[in-house]
Design an enzyme around this catalytic site. Structure first.
Site, PDB file in Angstrom:
ATOM      1  N   CYS A   1       2.183 -43.762  -6.198  1.00  0.00           N
ATOM      2  CA  CYS A   1       2.045 -43.146  -4.877  1.00  0.00           C
ATOM      3  C   CYS A   1       0.769 -42.329  -4.700  1.00  0.00           C
ATOM      4  O   CYS A   1      -0.094 -42.303  -5.560  1.00  0.00           O
ATOM      5  CB  CYS A   1       3.296 -42.342  -4.562  1.00  0.00           C
ATOM      6  SG  CYS A   1       4.699 -43.441  -4.182  1.00  0.00           S
TER       7      CYS A   1
ATOM      8  N   LYS B   1      -1.222 -39.462  -4.556  1.00  0.00           N
ATOM      9  CA  LYS B   1      -2.236 -38.745  -5.339  1.00  0.00           C
ATOM     10  C   LYS B   1      -2.220 -39.132  -6.809  1.00  0.00           C
ATOM     11  O   LYS B   1      -3.109 -38.737  -7.565  1.00  0.00           O
ATOM     12  CB  LYS B   1      -2.022 -37.219  -5.221  1.00  0.00           C
ATOM     13  CG  LYS B   1      -1.981 -36.714  -3.796  1.00  0.00           C
ATOM     14  CD  LYS B   1      -3.205 -37.135  -3.007  1.00  0.00           C
ATOM     15  CE  LYS B   1      -3.044 -36.865  -1.533  1.00  0.00           C
ATOM     16  NZ  LYS B   1      -1.952 -37.611  -0.885  1.00  0.00           N
TER      17      LYS B   1
ATOM     18  N   SER C   1      -2.110 -38.898   6.933  1.00  0.00           N
ATOM     19  CA  SER C   1      -1.326 -39.824   6.126  1.00  0.00           C
ATOM     20  C   SER C   1      -1.878 -41.225   6.313  1.00  0.00           C
ATOM     21  O   SER C   1      -2.452 -41.561   7.354  1.00  0.00           O
ATOM     22  CB  SER C   1       0.135 -39.777   6.579  1.00  0.00           C
ATOM     23  OG  SER C   1       0.836 -40.922   6.156  1.00  0.00           O
TER      24      SER C   1
END
Length: 619
Positions: A122, A124, A520
């Protein structure tokens, strides 16, 4: 010839204590002298993209041992941006990238590991691991957990037609007063049906796709569904291959397998070209800049701007196009199908190395699903969604009967039939963002590529959300959210809720949003982020007044605060006169922990990848 790093702790009389401890971990007498491979896993039960990784580290480790090396697994943290979204938890997301990189460096160097397998997925985690790989520069392979299947909903009482959906639909519809509670509940229950990274071309999937383009992961890494049994082979192959390339480096002095030899400037340009072509998340710009910085590669915003002007958008998926999701990208041949079309148009450097083929050119030929002789590639990319709710990896083996090879109207298109000849990402410059800001053009409606509006200024994301939900924003407004950059937040929050709420209010094509924060990967619309320098660093976004006119011109790559240079200078002087209160938000009540203050103290603006300025330590 380089020596195995692990000899430091496994050889010599003075290392008797270390060897005793190695033995206590299960290392046998006959193992000493074998390379030690670190397996950096990121399993956590907090994140659907990582909930299924519990056994993946040991799966890789056993394959490493079969291939003649020692495997030692450890774990890193992993934050779910979707769960952290919309509250103070989002302040921690971007800083976690550096913690992940540091933790891998600490573990690998403290134990003198010879090579590294990164099991990521995912937002980071993949970039944090990429930073670590460049910093360590030892043989490294990436293998991610894979994307989630797209959600499906039949509709209330079977009245509405079946549609596919994702996390963003749940966020938008929950804020739309025209959507009933029952409809919201149905979307919520079906938006995220399986384990894996969210099903569109959001940040997680974008980054996992970019590891393929960089040459550091195996074909299918970014698109092979987490639930599909065939994905298991990627993990097994990674285990075998890491031992092979480790021995090539240490025993044959083959430096071409090292991360910095693979991730050259040409490779970064390839990755960015592919990212622009598929309309990836704007966060990828932030992360690629940071990874390039760690690799010592001179790759900057100017390079991204140059590429964005000549690369078309040939793959358009959710959130920019709800006809296609990651499972459709895979069925069309995955990332190597996109790379093939870009290569045909002369947009790539194909002489770069990869971990699995001598050159990118070789890899593109080997994984071309339009060549009937490439049976391995064809079978890999026939993997289909199972349509069953699950948190288990490799839990289904459904296959498509045919691939999507339509390059005119299919998911992946050739350059002649591109979704648009202008790429999916763009960098804008102007007096409000002298060092640039970024926009995902793939998600912007053509009618608002040029937009002039009235500035509505907010000093925090929370205030902006309150203003939007309180109906303070009207058509023609440009929402300015500042002091949310890496230093000003601190932590550079994502602005998914403000953009989602604008859509829920019917303003998705009638307003714009500009911020020194970020978005996002699920964001679409006229959402411009990463304004650099940020407000907390003296950026002009901090000088915008309520009611100012802002002019946005994406085709000409400009963004302009419509005041004179003299007026801008006068505002700057007025700001500086505030002394210790200058370049700080007014009336913002936010608790900032010591950990976040430490991050903010060294953070740079987004145009530098929001990396830490470690030179401050030396001053």
């Amino acid at each position: 010839m380089p020596e195995y790093r692990s000899k430091t702790s496994t050889h010599g009389r003075n290392m008797a204590g270390a060897r005793a401890l190695w033995r206590a971990t299960g290392v046998m007498e006959t193992d000493f002298g074998k390379p030690i491979i670190a397996v950096a896993n990121s399993f956590t039960q907090f994140v659907p993209g990582h909930v299924h990784l519990h056994n993946m580290g040991q799966l890789v480790a056993r394959e490493i041992e079969k291939a003649g090396a020692i495997a030692k697994e450890f774990n890193t943290i992993a934050i779910d941006d979707g769960i952290a979204m919309g509250h103070s938890g989002m302040l921690y997301s971007l800083p976690s990238r550096d913690l992940i990189a540091d933790s891998i460096e600490y573990m690998v160097n403290a134990h003198c590991a010879d090579a590294l397998v990164c099991i990521s997925n995912c937002d980071k985690i993949t970039p944090g691991m990429l930073i670590a790989a460049m910093r360590l520069n030892i043989p490294t392979i990436f293998v991610s957990g894979g994307p989630m299947e797209a959600g499906k909903v039949i509709g209330v009482a079977n009245i509405q037609p079946e549609r596919r959906l994702d996390l963003i639909d749940a966020m938008i519809e929950s804020a739309d007063d025209n959507v009933s509670n029952r409809q919201v509940e149905e979307v919520e229950q079906n938006a995220c049906p399986t384990c894996g990274s969210c099903s569109g071309m959001f940040t997680a999937n974008s980054m996992n796709c970019l590891t393929e383009a960089l040459g550091l992961s195996l074909p299918g890494n970014g698109s092979y569904l987490a639930t599909h049994a065939g994905r298991k082979e990627l993990f097994l192959e990674a285990g075998r291959m890491i031992v092979e390339i480790t021995k090539r480096y240490y025993e044959q002095n083959d430096e071409t397998v090292l991360p910095r030899s693979i991730a050259t400037k040409k490779a970064f340009e390839n990755a960015m070209t592919m990212d622009i072509a598929m309309g990836g998340s704007t966060n990828t710009i932030l992360h690629l800049l940071a990874v390039a910085n760690e690799a010592g590669v001179d790759f900057k915003m100017a390079d991204i701007d140059r590429l964005s002007r000549v690369v078309p958008c040939i793959c358009k998926t959710a959130p920019n196009n709800h006809d296609y999701y990651m499972e459709d990208v895979h069925r069309a041949g995955g990332i190597f199908a996109i790379l093939k079309e870009l290569d045909k148009a002369g947009k790539l450097h194909t002489d770069v190395h990869t971990i699995h083929a001598p050159t990118l050119k070789d890899a593109i030929e080997q994984w071309d699903v339009t060549n009937p002789e490439n049976t391995r590639a064809i079978e890999r990319f026939k993997a289909a969604p199972g349509g069953v709710r699950t948190t288990q990896a490799f839990s289904q083996n459904r296959m498509w009967k045919t691939l999507d090879l339509d390059r005119e109207k299919g998911c992946i298109r050739d350059v002649a039939h591109a979704y648009s000849q202008d790429g999916g990402l763009a960098v804008l410059f102007g007096n409000i963002a002298e060092r640039g800001c970024v926009v995902k053009t793939a998600g912007v409606d053509e009618s608002i590529l040029k937009f002039t509006g009235r500035a509505r200024v907010f000093e925090s994301q929370e205030d902006a959300v309150e203003g939007i939900l309180g109906n303070q924003i009207v058509a023609g407004d440009i929402v300015i959210i500042r002091y949310e950059g890496p230093k000003g937040g601190p932590g550079m929050q994502e602005m998914l809720y403000p953009t989602s709420y604008l859509k829920s209010k019917g303003l998705g094509k009638a307003c714009a949003l500009l911020t020194d924060g970020r978005f996002s990967g699920g964001t679409s619309g006229l959402s411009i982020g990463h304004a650099s320098p940020e407000a907390a660093e003296g950026g002009a976004i901090g000088l915008v007044h309520e009611g100012d006119t802002v002019e946005i011109d994406i085709p000409n790559r400009s963004i302009h605060l419509a005041i004179s240079d003299e007026e801008l200078a006068a505002r700057r002087a007025e700001m500086e006169a505030r002394g210790s209160k200058a370049w700080k938000p007014k009336n913002r009540d936010r608790y900032v922990s010591a950990a976040l203050r430490a991050y903010g103290a060294m953070a740079t603006s987004a145009d530098k990848g929001a990396v830490r300025d470690v030179a401050q330590i030396e001053r």
